[in-house]
Design a protein around this motif. Structure first.
Motif, PDB file in Angstrom:
ATOM      1  N   VAL A  79       0.807  -1.246  -0.010  1.00 15.16           N
ATOM      2  CA  VAL A  79      -0.115   0.021  -0.024  1.00 15.16           C
ATOM      3  C   VAL A  79       1.006   1.095   0.091  1.00 15.16           C
ATOM      4  O   VAL A  79       1.576   1.395   0.871  1.00 15.16           O
ATOM      5  N   LEU A  80       0.665   2.053  -1.087  1.00 13.36           N
ATOM      6  CA  LEU A  80       1.490   3.079  -1.241  1.00 13.36           C
ATOM      7  C   LEU A  80       0.757   4.400  -0.720  1.00 13.36           C
ATOM      8  O   LEU A  80      -0.174   4.741  -1.812  1.00 13.36           O
ATOM      9  N   PRO A  81       0.896   5.178   0.168  1.00 13.71           N
ATOM     10  CA  PRO A  81       0.154   6.380   0.361  1.00 13.71           C
ATOM     11  C   PRO A  81       0.339   7.570  -0.324  1.00 13.71           C
ATOM     12  O   PRO A  81       1.329   8.302  -0.120  1.00 13.71           O
ATOM     13  N   SER A  82      -0.397   7.542  -1.652  1.00 16.04           N
ATOM     14  CA  SER A  82      -0.338   8.701  -2.392  1.00 16.04           C
ATOM     15  C   SER A  82      -0.474  10.191  -1.789  1.00 16.04           C
ATOM     16  O   SER A  82       0.218  11.164  -1.954  1.00 16.04           O
ATOM     17  N   SER A  83      -1.726  10.010  -1.053  1.00 16.75           N
ATOM     18  CA  SER A  83      -1.913  11.191  -0.090  1.00 16.75           C
ATOM     19  C   SER A  83      -3.217  11.024   0.792  1.00 16.75           C
ATOM     20  O   SER A  83      -3.605   9.791   0.800  1.00 16.75           O
ATOM     21  N   ILE A  84      -3.676  11.925   1.384  1.00 17.14           N
ATOM     22  CA  ILE A  84      -4.869  11.540   2.414  1.00 17.14           C
ATOM     23  C   ILE A  84      -6.081  11.365   1.440  1.00 17.14           C
ATOM     24  O   ILE A  84      -7.342  10.782   2.076  1.00 17.14           O
ATOM     25  N   HIS A  85      -5.971  11.484   0.035  1.00 12.76           N
ATOM     26  CA  HIS A  85      -7.020  11.358  -0.536  1.00 12.76           C
ATOM     27  C   HIS A  85      -7.067   9.893  -1.534  1.00 12.76           C
ATOM     28  O   HIS A  85      -8.002   9.649  -1.795  1.00 12.76           O
ATOM     29  N   GLU A  86      -6.024   9.301  -1.244  1.00  7.60           N
ATOM     30  CA  GLU A  86      -5.925   7.963  -2.231  1.00  7.60           C
ATOM     31  C   GLU A  86      -4.697   7.211  -1.901  1.00  7.60           C
ATOM     32  O   GLU A  86      -3.857   7.770  -1.563  1.00  7.60           O
ATOM     33  N   VAL A  87      -4.729   5.913  -2.166  1.00  2.47           N
ATOM     34  CA  VAL A  87      -3.841   5.272  -1.966  1.00  2.47           C
ATOM     35  C   VAL A  87      -3.470   4.244  -3.314  1.00  2.47           C
ATOM     36  O   VAL A  87      -4.581   3.993  -3.988  1.00  2.47           O
ATOM     37  N   LEU A  88      -2.264   3.966  -3.275  1.00  2.91           N
ATOM     38  CA  LEU A  88      -2.033   2.878  -4.542  1.00  2.91           C
ATOM     39  C   LEU A  88      -1.872   1.707  -4.209  1.00  2.91           C
ATOM     40  O   LEU A  88      -1.156   1.237  -3.006  1.00  2.91           O
ATOM     41  N   LEU A  89      -2.237   0.493  -4.677  1.00  2.00           N
ATOM     42  CA  LEU A  89      -2.019  -0.864  -4.287  1.00  2.00           C
ATOM     43  C   LEU A  89      -1.215  -1.535  -5.409  1.00  2.00           C
ATOM     44  O   LEU A  89      -1.700  -1.317  -6.509  1.00  2.00           O
ATOM     45  N   LEU A  90      -0.012  -2.180  -4.690  1.00  2.00           N
ATOM     46  CA  LEU A  90       0.943  -2.724  -5.755  1.00  2.00           C
ATOM     47  C   LEU A  90       0.991  -4.112  -5.465  1.00  2.00           C
ATOM     48  O   LEU A  90       1.404  -4.455  -4.269  1.00  2.00           O
ATOM     49  N   LYS A  91       0.751  -5.184  -6.387  1.00  2.00           N
ATOM     50  CA  LYS A  91       0.988  -6.567  -6.455  1.00  2.00           C
ATOM     51  C   LYS A  91       2.510  -6.730  -5.834  1.00  2.00           C
ATOM     52  O   LYS A  91       3.632  -6.212  -6.122  1.00  2.00           O
ATOM     53  N   ASP A  92       2.545  -7.518  -4.703  1.00  2.00           N
ATOM     54  CA  ASP A  92       3.936  -8.303  -4.092  1.00  2.00           C
ATOM     55  C   ASP A  92       4.123  -9.378  -4.807  1.00  2.00           C
ATOM     56  O   ASP A  92       3.634 -10.465  -4.704  1.00  2.00           O
ATOM     57  N   ASP A  93       5.143  -9.370  -5.711  1.00  2.00           N
ATOM     58  CA  ASP A  93       5.604 -10.457  -6.542  1.00  2.00           C
ATOM     59  C   ASP A  93       6.715 -11.040  -5.914  1.00  2.00           C
ATOM     60  O   ASP A  93       7.257 -12.201  -6.521  1.00  2.00           O
ATOM     61  N   GLY A  94       7.161 -10.924  -4.602  1.00  2.00           N
ATOM     62  CA  GLY A  94       8.083 -11.742  -3.955  1.00  2.00           C
ATOM     63  C   GLY A  94       9.427 -11.158  -4.170  1.00  2.00           C
ATOM     64  O   GLY A  94      10.383 -11.807  -3.720  1.00  2.00           O
ATOM     65  N   HIS A  95       9.604 -10.206  -5.325  1.00  2.00           N
ATOM     66  CA  HIS A  95      11.085  -9.653  -5.589  1.00  2.00           C
ATOM     67  C   HIS A  95      11.078  -8.340  -5.294  1.00  2.00           C
ATOM     68  O   HIS A  95      12.119  -7.613  -5.814  1.00  2.00           O
TER      69      HIS A  95
END
Length: 352
Positions: A249-265
């Motif tokens: 979970v990448l906190p873009s701002s208080i208005h949205e976050v980005l979700l990035l799949k964890d590929d293990g690498h």
């Protein structure tokens, strides 16, 4: 001819007097006052508070930009005219909350949402608000009074005194905000490609390879305070299904976050460096969440910082290695102490 005010305080006093005169003929009983506003995310400013005698909701107009405009591009009279038009639009659109309405919590809770803010730097304000801690973020409660597109966003944070005035508990606030975020002010988890395509049709028409959908955007339908979706009780379950496993979970701002799949690498340090750099150069202080990167363990359903997740994995690996080592040592020891078996020859031979 009026002499233009030189300092911010003189400017605020002058605009207060002119705005009071301009508005009281349209909105009887109006009172305009100068107020220092301390924002929960920093970015405090000097503003004008407008009170109506029959209401409790009082908009505050930020005077920082108008003051800069007066010094650089517009004469004082133009600036006051612009502020007056803005105030009229807000007062006409703003729903009125009266003393009677304060007891009508059932109506106001239809605008109730959860907002996440950093704990660091907000400790004093948080002491006066019901909240939950989520790693280094705090979950607070905000009542949205209108759609942000109309004359700007009108909302207020729920303080301890407001909660006590409603006669409700922090647990009820959480339950009501959760329900409202599922029914009225819904949040969504969508591939970044789809979000960009909705914002710009040209982007969707551009001949590009099919997106791999490893990056998703989570926010609400209003586009403000949407990062609070991570505090929703159903967020983790829904996000794990969409992401098909672990994710960051990448906190873009208080208005949205980005979700990035964890590929293990993926090295979370690189992600954290990226978030820190973007916060420092692209995100306004009042909109910043944190510099931390978070991780959701889809198996154990744990939301934690990526650092904590990494430490847990290292402990598991060390523990697993220790168990295997102990098993190997135990097997070798058992073999050394096991009684020797006499060999049995083929049929027709003798037993030695």
């Amino acid at each position: 001819m009026r002499t233009e005010p030189v300092t911010m305080n003189d400017f605020a006093d002058a605009v207060r007097n002119d705005l009071q005169e301009n508005l009281e003929g349209i909105f009887p009983g109006i009172t305009v006052s100068v107020q220092q506003v301390d924002k929960i995310q920093g970015g405090s400013y000097l503003g004008l508070r407008i009170d109506r005698e029959d209401g409790l909701a009082s908009p505050v107009l930020n005077l920082e930009q108008p003051f800069e405009d007066m010094k650089t591009v517009r004469p004082y009279e133009r600036v006051v005219s612009d502020i007056t038009r803005q105030a009229e639009a807000i007062l006409r659109d703003m729903p009125q909350i009266t003393l009677k309405d304060v007891n009508e919590y059932d109506r106001l809770k239809e605008g109730l949402i959860m907002q996440v803010i950093p704990v660091k730097g907000n400790e004093e304000r948080l002491a006066d608000m019901p909240h939950r801690q989520m790693e280094d973020m705090a979950v607070v409660y905000r009542v949205m009074m209108n759609a942000p597109q109309h004359s700007g966003e009108m909302s207020f944070l729920v303080t301890n005194s407001i909660m006590q005035g409603y006669g409700i508990t922090p647990e009820q606030l959480y339950a009501d905000a959760s329900f409202n975020m599922s029914q009225n002010i819904q949040y969504s988890i969508r591939p970044l490609f789809n979000v960009l395509a909705d914002m710009n049709p040209v982007f969707a028409a551009d001949p590009m390879p099919e997106p791999d959908n490893t990056l998703f955007v989570c926010t609400n339908e209003m586009g403000v305070y949407g990062a609070g979706a991570v505090a929703h009780p159903e967020f983790m379950e829904e996000a794990c299904k969409k992401m098909q496993g672990n994710f960051f979970v990448l906190p873009s701002s208080i208005h949205e976050v980005l979700l990035l799949k964890d590929d293990g690498h993926t090295d979370y340090h690189a992600l954290q460096d990226m978030v820190t750099a973007i916060n420092a150069t692209e995100v306004q202080p009042k909109d910043r969440l944190t510099d931390n990167v978070y991780h959701v363990d889809a198996v154990e359903r744990v939301f934690e910082t990526a650092k904590h997740f990494n430490e847990r994995q290292m402990e598991k690996d060390m523990s697993r290695g220790s168990v295997l080592k102990d098993l190997a040592a135990g097997r070798q020891k058992a073999q050394e102490h096991a009684p020797r078996q006499r060999s049995v020859p083929e049929r027709g031979g003798a037993v030695l």
